[in-house]
Motif scaffolding. Structure first.
Motif, short mmCIF file in Angstrom:
data_model
loop_
_atom_site.label_atom_id
_atom_site.label_comp_id
_atom_site.label_asym_id
_atom_site.label_seq_id
_atom_site.Cartn_x
_atom_site.Cartn_y
_atom_site.Cartn_z
N THR A 182 23.42 -22.93 -31.35
CA THR A 182 23.75 -21.91 -30.49
C THR A 182 23.84 -20.57 -31.09
OG1 THR A 182 26.13 -22.76 -30.46
CG2 THR A 182 24.55 -23.56 -28.81
N LYS A 183 23.54 -19.58 -29.93
CA LYS A 183 23.89 -18.15 -30.51
C LYS A 183 25.06 -17.70 -29.69
CE LYS A 183 20.06 -17.28 -33.22
NZ LYS A 183 20.45 -17.03 -34.46
N HIS A 184 25.63 -16.76 -30.41
CA HIS A 184 26.76 -16.32 -29.70
C HIS A 184 27.12 -14.63 -29.89
CE1 HIS A 184 28.17 -20.26 -28.91
NE2 HIS A 184 27.47 -20.35 -30.00
N GLN A 185 28.15 -14.08 -29.32
CA GLN A 185 28.56 -12.57 -29.74
C GLN A 185 29.85 -12.58 -29.53
OE1 GLN A 185 26.42 -9.47 -28.07
NE2 GLN A 185 24.78 -9.70 -29.26
N MET A 186 30.66 -11.78 -30.31
CA MET A 186 32.19 -11.70 -30.20
C MET A 186 32.49 -10.39 -30.54
SD MET A 186 33.86 -14.11 -32.99
CE MET A 186 35.71 -13.74 -32.33
N THR A 187 33.78 -9.93 -30.51
CA THR A 187 34.28 -8.62 -30.96
C THR A 187 35.35 -8.84 -31.72
OG1 THR A 187 33.69 -7.29 -29.05
CG2 THR A 187 35.17 -6.30 -30.32
N ASN A 205 37.37 -30.31 -27.46
CA ASN A 205 36.51 -31.29 -26.72
C ASN A 205 35.77 -30.63 -25.64
OD1 ASN A 205 36.55 -34.12 -27.69
ND2 ASN A 205 38.55 -34.28 -27.17
N ASP A 206 36.36 -29.78 -24.83
CA ASP A 206 35.81 -28.87 -24.13
C ASP A 206 34.76 -27.75 -24.64
OD1 ASP A 206 35.67 -27.99 -21.07
OD2 ASP A 206 36.08 -26.06 -22.06
N TYR A 207 35.37 -27.06 -25.52
CA TYR A 207 34.60 -26.15 -26.27
C TYR A 207 33.42 -26.86 -27.18
CZ TYR A 207 33.65 -22.99 -30.32
OH TYR A 207 32.96 -22.20 -31.34
N TYR A 208 33.50 -27.94 -27.60
CA TYR A 208 32.54 -28.46 -28.60
C TYR A 208 31.38 -28.86 -27.64
CZ TYR A 208 31.54 -29.97 -33.42
OH TYR A 208 31.29 -30.01 -34.64
N ARG A 260 30.99 -27.97 -24.13
CA ARG A 260 30.17 -26.82 -23.17
C ARG A 260 29.93 -25.83 -24.02
NH1 ARG A 260 32.09 -26.72 -17.75
NH2 ARG A 260 33.96 -27.96 -18.55
N GLU A 261 30.28 -25.22 -24.96
CA GLU A 261 29.90 -23.85 -25.62
C GLU A 261 28.92 -24.35 -26.78
OE1 GLU A 261 32.44 -20.50 -25.84
OE2 GLU A 261 33.69 -21.33 -24.53
N LEU A 262 29.15 -25.24 -27.49
CA LEU A 262 28.36 -25.43 -28.84
C LEU A 262 27.34 -26.37 -28.37
CD1 LEU A 262 30.79 -25.42 -31.76
CD2 LEU A 262 30.03 -23.43 -30.68
N TYR A 316 26.56 -14.05 -33.89
CA TYR A 316 26.55 -15.15 -35.03
C TYR A 316 26.04 -16.37 -34.51
CZ TYR A 316 30.56 -17.03 -32.23
OH TYR A 316 31.39 -17.47 -31.34
N THR A 317 25.60 -17.23 -35.39
CA THR A 317 25.03 -18.64 -34.86
C THR A 317 25.91 -19.61 -35.45
OG1 THR A 317 22.77 -17.75 -35.43
CG2 THR A 317 23.11 -19.94 -35.56
N ALA A 318 26.07 -20.43 -34.35
CA ALA A 318 26.93 -21.65 -34.65
C ALA A 318 25.90 -23.02 -34.83
CB ALA A 318 27.67 -21.96 -33.37
N THR A 319 26.23 -23.82 -35.86
CA THR A 319 25.57 -25.12 -35.92
C THR A 319 26.56 -26.20 -36.04
OG1 THR A 319 23.85 -23.75 -37.36
CG2 THR A 319 24.00 -25.99 -37.75
#
Length: 504
Positions: free
Chosen positions: A33-38, A373-376, A378-380, A46-49
């Protein structure tokens, strides 16, 4: 080959060619997944794998699926040759990396209220501007038996559940990741918490001697490194001495001392001197200690811990942390936390001699488990029918034997500080950062000082070691007053030790 969920890897040829009744080894699977943060006021893409990587043995047979989560800053491919990479894990043995992941390192951080029971939902996360991702790429590792990692093929848990088996398998994962992701030229760091310290010292030596992988640095967070020095259940006198200063810090914090000094640090220097110069010699004498010597030590133990002389006398001058935490505030119906002794909880069994649960873990774990568990998912976008294992129940099956670099036979009381010293001698440019908390009774700061003081190093090599102290517990990074200091120290350590060497 690692692939996305949409492109599952082909079954290994070796499995396909096996006997008809043999089940093929499961393939590795990742979600990208692709993401952005500050971070620091600057945007970071950044890319999350997240998923698993298949590990094979020397016969090219699949033996494990290794779970991991990698965060890599987006940019030019050549930038990855110079951008640092940090491999990180927790300890246990048998603990996944979710605690470091959601506690401080990852781009999302669990919202935790210090000294409170974080057991009431909704459980929330915040964007973690303190994440080390601002300084380096991150790879969070789940050793076999934790997270989604598991043995496959003909392998069994016992092939991975031991001091040396664990060191080798984690080293193998790191080497394979460096190859598959083309990160061989990058500055490399390994971060281990708790038992992860025992693992990291061994991994630093194993990577260097077996794979020629030289690390720029290692980071030891509340490390457990030496069984004899850091485990009171072994009933080895050194451990009792090393734990005393944290007993005193705990008593000072909870104001149970009859004559409590106003400041913690001068008090701890006094306790450390007593432990070193009076307590240790009497324990060393055993039954040869005179009644007068024992009485003087009893008075000091009572004065510095708040527990009466009679209790210490019945315990023969030796109390493990379980008894201490149960006895300390028994009269108020409270038990203290082992991972962070600032925490208090209701005493489950008022007549019990030792603690029945960890007041810190029960206050923090529900929020970490829920948010991860939610983050893994829902977002990843990780999809799996398997449950993510936060704490594997295999410590009872753990093989504690360790082949030290200088020993002909495996020792039964593992001590990887020998591995660390050898790694530092073979790689004199490798730096070591150690973080330790004054209120940690899982890996007390006294045990850290003991192993550092006993490393067989020259004065020059000792300069490569930095020890940071925190007025917090084992997971000092969840303490608001320590969080920024901890992350700032990590970022400075990685940045300073990743500078490009000028070409001749």
């Amino acid at each position: 080959m690692i692939c996305s969920a949409a492109e599952p890897a082909a079954a290994p040829a070796a499995a396909a060619a096996g006997k008809a009744d043999e089940k093929p080894a499961p393939d590795a699977k990742v979600w990208v997944t692709k993401h952005q943060m500050t971070i620091g006021g600057k945007p970071l893409a950044y890319t999350a794998t997240a998923g698993t990587m298949q590990i094979k043995n020397d016969k090219d047979e699949p033996i494990a699926l290794f779970g991991f989560t990698a965060y890599v800053k987006d940019g030019k491919e050549e930038d990855q040759r110079t951008r640092p990479i940090v491999f990180a894990y927790n300890g246990g043995p048998g603990t996944s990396s979710a605690w470091l992941h959601m506690g401080i390192l990852g781009p999302k951080r669990t919202v935790l209220k210090d000294l409170e029971a974080n057991t009431h939902g909704p459980f929330l996360t915040v964007n973690n501007e303190l994440s080390l991702l601002g300084q380096a790429d991150l790879v969070l590792i789940d050793p076999v038996g934790t997270g989604y990692s598991r043995p496959i093929g003909k392998s069994e848990g016992k092939d991975f559940w031991g001091v040396d088996q664990d060191i080798k398998s984690v080293s193998d994962f790191i080497v394979k990741y460096l190859s598959q992701m083309s990160r061989w030229s990058a500055p490399k760091f390994v971060l281990g918490e708790s038992y992860g310290g025992m693992r990291t010292a061994g991994v630093a030596f194993d990577l260097l001697t077996r794979n020629n992988v030289a690390l720029n640095g290692i980071i030891l967070v509340s490390p457990y490194l030496d069984y004899a020095a850091g485990d009171t259940t072994s009933q080895i006198d050194a451990a009792y001495v090393n734990f005393l200063s944290t007993y005193a810090a705990t008593a000072w914090y909870h104001k149970t001392l009859a004559d409590r000094p106003p400041a913690l640090q001068p008090f701890l220097r006094e306790v450390e001197a007593f432990a070193r110069d009076e307590y240790a010699p009497v324990l060393n004498k055993g039954s040869r200690a005179t009644p007068a010597e024992r009485q003087k030590v009893l008075e000091g133990l009572a004065r510095y811990t708040g527990l009466d002389q009679a209790y210490w006398r019945r315990a023969n001058l030796r109390i493990d942390e379980g008894h201490f935490l149960q006895e300390m505030m028994r009269e108020t119906g409270q038990v203290l936390g082992r991972i962070d002794s600032r925490y208090k909880g209701g005493i489950l069994s008022p007549m019990a001699e030792s603690m029945k649960y960890d007041a810190y873990a029960s206050a923090v774990a529900p929020a970490i488990v829920a948010t991860f568990n939610d983050y893994y998912r829902r977002e990843l976008k990780v999809e799996s029918e398997r449950e993510y294992v936060f704490s594997g129940d295999f410590s009872k099956d753990w093989d504690n034997r360790h082949a030290q670099p200088d020993a002909s036979d495996k020792v039964v009381h593992p001590n990887t500080t020998v591995d660390l010293a050898w790694a530092m001698k073979l790689n004199p440019k490798m730096k070591v950062l150690i973080s330790t908390g004054y209120f940690d009774l899982a890996c007390p700061y006294g045990t850290v000082e003991y192993v550092v003081d006993h490393l067989d190093l020259t004065p020059e090599l000792r300069k490569n070691i930095t020890v940071d102290y925190f007025e917090a517990g084992h997971m000092m990074y969840v303490h608001p007053g320590s969080m920024q200091k901890f992350t700032g120290s990590l970022a400075e350590f990685v940045g300073t030790n990743s500078r490009t060497v000028e070409a001749p």
